[in-house]
Design an enzyme around this catalytic site. Structure first.
Site, short mmCIF file in Angstrom:
data_model
loop_
_atom_site.label_atom_id
_atom_site.label_comp_id
_atom_site.label_asym_id
_atom_site.label_seq_id
_atom_site.Cartn_x
_atom_site.Cartn_y
_atom_site.Cartn_z
N ASN A 8 0.86 -1.18 0.00
CA ASN A 8 0.00 0.00 0.00
C ASN A 8 0.90 1.23 0.00
OD1 ASN A 8 -1.92 1.95 0.37
ND2 ASN A 8 -2.39 1.41 2.49
N TRP A 9 1.07 1.81 -1.16
CA TRP A 9 1.98 2.97 -1.28
C TRP A 9 1.38 4.24 -0.69
CZ3 TRP A 9 4.24 2.68 -6.99
CH2 TRP A 9 5.05 1.54 -7.09
N LYS A 10 0.09 4.22 -0.41
CA LYS A 10 -0.61 5.42 0.09
C LYS A 10 -0.36 6.60 -0.86
CE LYS A 10 -0.46 3.42 4.64
NZ LYS A 10 -0.50 3.59 6.08
N HIS A 93 -10.05 1.42 4.09
CA HIS A 93 -8.83 1.64 4.86
C HIS A 93 -9.10 2.69 5.93
CE1 HIS A 93 -4.77 2.75 5.97
NE2 HIS A 93 -4.36 1.63 5.42
N GLU A 164 -6.41 -4.66 10.45
CA GLU A 164 -5.39 -3.63 10.55
C GLU A 164 -5.75 -2.67 11.68
OE1 GLU A 164 -2.73 -1.84 7.26
OE2 GLU A 164 -4.65 -0.82 7.18
N SER A 213 2.48 -1.98 10.50
CA SER A 213 3.93 -2.03 10.80
C SER A 213 4.56 -3.38 10.48
CB SER A 213 4.18 -1.65 12.26
OG SER A 213 3.68 -0.36 12.51
N GLY A 234 2.61 -1.03 4.45
CA GLY A 234 2.61 0.38 4.09
C GLY A 234 4.02 0.91 3.92
P1 PGA Z 1 2.20 0.48 7.75
O1 PGA Z 1 0.85 0.78 6.97
O2 PGA Z 1 2.77 -0.79 7.22
O3 PGA Z 1 3.06 1.67 7.46
O4 PGA Z 1 1.86 0.38 9.19
C1 PGA Z 1 -0.04 -0.23 6.69
C2 PGA Z 1 -1.30 0.35 6.09
O5 PGA Z 1 -1.85 1.31 6.64
O6 PGA Z 1 -1.77 -0.14 5.06
#
Ligand code: PGA
Length: 253
Positions: A8-10, A93, A164, A213, A234
């Site tokens: 998930n590159w956001k 999300h 999540e 994380s 992420g």
């Molecule tokens: P993260 O994000 O791995 O940086 O905790 C995961 C996500 O929100 O998809």
């Protein structure tokens, strides 16, 4: 069954060039990893620019609109995504629920449309905090029940649920992570919720994965258990070497 590793590159990176560079690195790292399915979810504007030669990875989107077409300024339809070769879409999300005020009704509508329009859905659920009286379990249960309303049994295999917990996303303190044991317990809980709506046999069709994380160091611990069928990654998915390590570890588990 292949484990799913979802990047998930956001809202990253800042340019198509960087996105292509990152994508090519992931593509290379995914080659001949037969035990996993790597799904990359870049921001919308980059989807068209990275569709070429992506045989070792699958393309996903971070969101979609619930209507099929029409006067919906700024929105993106399932058909548009499919025309670019996108086969997965993330829905619900926590960052969208929080920043865009997406409520359970919106999540439900998006899920329904995405499924009927032929996309696989990554439905994200998770509590804001863990309280000692267990109301976080009730919270997750409600999120699932409301999202799944109207979803037919034959469509269950198109759904992956990501547990999540919001408090564990992008945590810099490893002590704040969900323990693999807690993630497994939640996965079993989620499957149990689905079996009360459908049946145990049908509930087993829905994959449950973990997000929050995830990194190369904890990948093995999360994936060692059969109840965790993958990871949503992420921050670490933006670091080519670290993400390649996650793929390597996941492929060996
Ligand atoms: P993260 O994000 O791995 O940086 O905790 C995961 C996500 O929100 O998809």
């Amino acid at each position: 069954m292949k484990k799913l590793i979802i990047a998930n590159w956001k809202m990253n990176p800042s340019s198509l060039k960087e996105a292509q560079r990152l994508f090519n690195a992931v593509k290379k790292a995914s080659i001949s990893k037969k035990n996993i399915r790597t799904i990359i979810c870049p921001p919308f504007p980059f989807l068209a620019g990275i569709t070429k030669g992506r045989s070792s990875v699958v393309l996903g989107a971070q969101d979609v609109f619930w209507e099929k077409k029409g006067a919906y300024t700024g929105e993106v339809s399932c058909q548009m995504l499919r025309s670019l070769g996108v086969s997965y879409v993330m829905i619900g999300h926590s960052e969208r629920r929080e920043n865009l005020k997406e409520d359970s009704e919106i999540v439900r509508k998006k899920l329904k449309t995405a499924i009927t329009e032929g996309l696989n859905v990554i439905l994200c659920v998770g509590e804001k905090k863990r309280d000692s009286d267990g109301s976080y379990l009730h919270f997750v249960k409600e999120e699932i029940i409301s999202a799944m309303k109207g979803i037919k049994r034959q469509d269950l295999s198109k759904i992956t649920i990501t547990y999540e917990p919001i408090w564990a996303i992008s945590s810099t303190k490893r002590s704040k992570n969900v323990t693999p044991k807690d993630a497994v317990e939640m996965s079993i809980f989620i499957t149990r919720i689905l079996s009360t709506i459908y049946s145990a046999k049908l509930a087993a069709k829905v994959k449950v994965i973990y997000g929050g994380s995830a990194d190369p160091e904890n990948t093995k611990d999360y994936l060692s258990n059969e109840y965790i069928k993958g990871l949503l990654v992420g921050a670490e998915s933006l670091k080519p070497a670290r993400f390649a390590k996650i793929l390597e570890v996941a492929n060996k588990v």
